[in-house]
Design a protein around this motif. Structure first.
Motif, PDB file in Angstrom:
ATOM      1  N   GLY A 141       5.206 -17.800  60.040  1.00 12.92           N
ATOM      2  CA  GLY A 141       4.041 -18.596  59.286  1.00 12.92           C
ATOM      3  C   GLY A 141       3.594 -18.208  57.607  1.00 12.92           C
ATOM      4  O   GLY A 141       3.447 -18.793  57.056  1.00 12.92           O
ATOM      5  N   ALA A 142       3.956 -17.044  57.650  1.00 13.48           N
ATOM      6  CA  ALA A 142       3.366 -16.557  56.305  1.00 13.48           C
ATOM      7  C   ALA A 142       4.124 -16.194  54.938  1.00 13.48           C
ATOM      8  O   ALA A 142       4.094 -16.820  53.990  1.00 13.48           O
ATOM      9  N   LYS A 143       5.754 -17.053  55.434  1.00 13.31           N
ATOM     10  CA  LYS A 143       6.966 -16.442  54.828  1.00 13.31           C
ATOM     11  C   LYS A 143       6.882 -18.145  54.472  1.00 13.31           C
ATOM     12  O   LYS A 143       6.739 -18.445  53.422  1.00 13.31           O
ATOM     13  N   LEU A 144       6.660 -19.270  55.925  1.00 11.19           N
ATOM     14  CA  LEU A 144       6.613 -20.688  55.213  1.00 11.19           C
ATOM     15  C   LEU A 144       5.380 -21.080  54.384  1.00 11.19           C
ATOM     16  O   LEU A 144       5.894 -21.397  53.491  1.00 11.19           O
ATOM     17  N   ALA A 145       4.447 -20.377  54.700  1.00  8.14           N
ATOM     18  CA  ALA A 145       2.960 -20.487  53.673  1.00  8.14           C
ATOM     19  C   ALA A 145       3.407 -20.140  51.955  1.00  8.14           C
ATOM     20  O   ALA A 145       2.994 -21.214  51.627  1.00  8.14           O
ATOM     21  N   PRO A 178       4.451 -12.566  69.264  1.00 11.68           N
ATOM     22  CA  PRO A 178       4.071 -12.639  67.961  1.00 11.68           C
ATOM     23  C   PRO A 178       3.611 -12.559  66.845  1.00 11.68           C
ATOM     24  O   PRO A 178       3.668 -13.084  65.363  1.00 11.68           O
ATOM     25  N   SER A 179       4.698 -11.064  66.274  1.00 15.33           N
ATOM     26  CA  SER A 179       4.649 -10.706  64.954  1.00 15.33           C
ATOM     27  C   SER A 179       5.499 -11.588  64.009  1.00 15.33           C
ATOM     28  O   SER A 179       5.465 -11.821  63.259  1.00 15.33           O
ATOM     29  N   VAL A 180       6.621 -12.138  64.985  1.00 19.53           N
ATOM     30  CA  VAL A 180       7.522 -12.797  64.422  1.00 19.53           C
ATOM     31  C   VAL A 180       7.023 -14.093  63.801  1.00 19.53           C
ATOM     32  O   VAL A 180       7.320 -14.689  63.008  1.00 19.53           O
ATOM     33  N   ALA A 181       6.262 -14.620  64.805  1.00 19.35           N
ATOM     34  CA  ALA A 181       5.488 -16.480  64.658  1.00 19.35           C
ATOM     35  C   ALA A 181       4.368 -15.877  62.962  1.00 19.35           C
ATOM     36  O   ALA A 181       4.785 -17.044  62.066  1.00 19.35           O
ATOM     37  N   ALA A 219      10.157  -7.612  62.638  1.00 19.84           N
ATOM     38  CA  ALA A 219       9.018  -8.986  62.974  1.00 19.84           C
ATOM     39  C   ALA A 219       9.854  -9.739  61.551  1.00 19.84           C
ATOM     40  O   ALA A 219      10.214 -11.045  61.988  1.00 19.84           O
ATOM     41  N   GLU A 220       9.582  -9.129  60.793  1.00 22.81           N
ATOM     42  CA  GLU A 220       9.864 -10.099  58.781  1.00 22.81           C
ATOM     43  C   GLU A 220      11.184 -10.232  59.160  1.00 22.81           C
ATOM     44  O   GLU A 220      11.693 -11.466  58.685  1.00 22.81           O
ATOM     45  N   ARG A 221      12.036  -9.587  59.915  1.00 23.74           N
ATOM     46  CA  ARG A 221      13.757  -9.803  59.525  1.00 23.74           C
ATOM     47  C   ARG A 221      13.865 -11.412  60.839  1.00 23.74           C
ATOM     48  O   ARG A 221      14.717 -11.973  60.594  1.00 23.74           O
ATOM     49  N   TYR A 222      13.491 -11.103  61.890  1.00 26.01           N
ATOM     50  CA  TYR A 222      13.996 -12.206  62.460  1.00 26.01           C
ATOM     51  C   TYR A 222      12.783 -13.478  62.522  1.00 26.01           C
ATOM     52  O   TYR A 222      13.746 -14.590  62.358  1.00 26.01           O
ATOM     53  N   ALA A 223      11.717 -13.406  61.112  1.00 23.47           N
ATOM     54  CA  ALA A 223      11.055 -14.512  61.126  1.00 23.47           C
ATOM     55  C   ALA A 223      12.030 -15.270  59.798  1.00 23.47           C
ATOM     56  O   ALA A 223      12.473 -16.167  59.875  1.00 23.47           O
ATOM     57  N   LEU A 224      12.942 -14.468  58.961  1.00 30.76           N
ATOM     58  CA  LEU A 224      13.244 -14.779  58.016  1.00 30.76           C
ATOM     59  C   LEU A 224      14.938 -15.470  58.376  1.00 30.76           C
ATOM     60  O   LEU A 224      15.379 -16.356  57.686  1.00 30.76           O
ATOM     61  N   ILE A 245     -10.662 -22.670  46.207  1.00 29.05           N
ATOM     62  CA  ILE A 245      -9.962 -22.383  47.272  1.00 29.05           C
ATOM     63  C   ILE A 245      -9.195 -23.385  47.845  1.00 29.05           C
ATOM     64  O   ILE A 245      -9.844 -23.865  49.114  1.00 29.05           O
ATOM     65  N   SER A 246      -7.951 -23.478  47.260  1.00 26.84           N
ATOM     66  CA  SER A 246      -7.541 -25.098  48.074  1.00 26.84           C
ATOM     67  C   SER A 246      -6.377 -24.608  47.999  1.00 26.84           C
ATOM     68  O   SER A 246      -5.573 -23.561  48.455  1.00 26.84           O
ATOM     69  N   GLY A 247      -5.564 -25.441  49.095  1.00 23.69           N
ATOM     70  CA  GLY A 247      -4.548 -25.172  49.799  1.00 23.69           C
ATOM     71  C   GLY A 247      -4.125 -24.172  50.478  1.00 23.69           C
ATOM     72  O   GLY A 247      -3.598 -23.202  50.452  1.00 23.69           O
ATOM     73  N   VAL A 248      -5.194 -23.646  51.852  1.00 27.38           N
ATOM     74  CA  VAL A 248      -5.553 -22.660  52.655  1.00 27.38           C
ATOM     75  C   VAL A 248      -4.661 -23.299  53.652  1.00 27.38           C
ATOM     76  O   VAL A 248      -4.562 -23.990  54.163  1.00 27.38           O
ATOM     77  N   LYS A 249      -4.042 -22.082  54.259  1.00 31.23           N
ATOM     78  CA  LYS A 249      -4.109 -21.759  55.527  1.00 31.23           C
ATOM     79  C   LYS A 249      -4.467 -20.778  56.272  1.00 31.23           C
ATOM     80  O   LYS A 249      -4.210 -19.359  55.846  1.00 31.23           O
TER      81      LYS A 249
END
Length: 202
Positions: free
Chosen positions: A120-124, A113-116, A23-28, A157-161
């Motif tokens: 999101g985590a990589k972008l954040a 869903p795991s790719v999404a 999933a992480e490879r697809y996201a990357l 705690i700022s800049g939270v996603k």
């Protein structure tokens, strides 16, 4: 709404999508496509992020679609037909549409869903945002999301996603995890603490 403050939703019952591995490879790969597209379209990353969140919101809100995604008996042709209709209806762009097509061809649609979540985590991470994993028994409203972010801001705690997980097993309340910090205000935990206290008093 500022796209940097968009809420990534990770709704999942009975268990949340897991990031990492395939999933992480697809996201990357999708993030790489977004970076390439930015050369001709400066807003490509935001546009693709919006498409990912839009497709994931459909997954989050539609139980039948979640079941369809998870069903290994579905053939590639059937998956392609269903996803093509959804992508077209939601006006999802070419990059995410092609990614979904590759996942279907590779029999990996169940990882959507795991790719999404991984995307999101990589972008954040790239945007310097902290991710607050919020688990609730029922979906949050926009007002509740705003209140959670406001409370975090008040606490410094700022800049939270937000990354939301729907888990009926906690019964009510919420659980918030930011890094190594865990705030458990779930009804299930309260009942367990009450049970332990009653045993201790017996």
């Amino acid at each position: 709404m500022n796209r940097d403050s968009m809420v990534a939703v990770e709704t999942i019952s009975p268990s949340a999508p897991q990031t990492g591995g395939v999933a992480e490879r697809y996201a990357l790969a999708l993030l790489g496509l977004a970076d390439d597209a930015r050369q001709a379209d400066p807003g490509a990353l935001d546009r693709i992020a919006t498409d990912v969140e839009g497709l994931y919101s459909i997954y989050r809100d539609d139980a039948a679609f979640r079941a369809f995604i998870a069903d290994p008996r579905r053939g590639a042709a059937q998956q392609q037909k269903m996803l093509s209709a959804i992508v077209q209806s939601a006006k999802i762009g070419d990059e995410v549409r092609k990614l979904v097509g590759v996942m279907i061809a590779n029999r990996r649609l169940n990882l959507l869903p795991s790719v999404a979540v991984a995307f999101g985590a990589k972008l954040a991470e790239r945007r310097g945002q902290q991710i607050a994993h919020v688990t609730t028994a029922f979906p949050l409203t926009d007002t509740q999301r705003a209140q959670i972010v406001a409370r975090m801001t008040e606490s410094g705690i700022s800049g939270v996603k937000l990354a939301e997980t729907l888990d009926p097993a906690i019964l009510g309340g919420l659980i918030v995890r930011i890094g190594s910090r865990l705030y458990d205000n779930s009804l299930k935990s309260k009942l367990q603490r009450m049970q332990f206290a009653m045993k201790g008093a017996a």
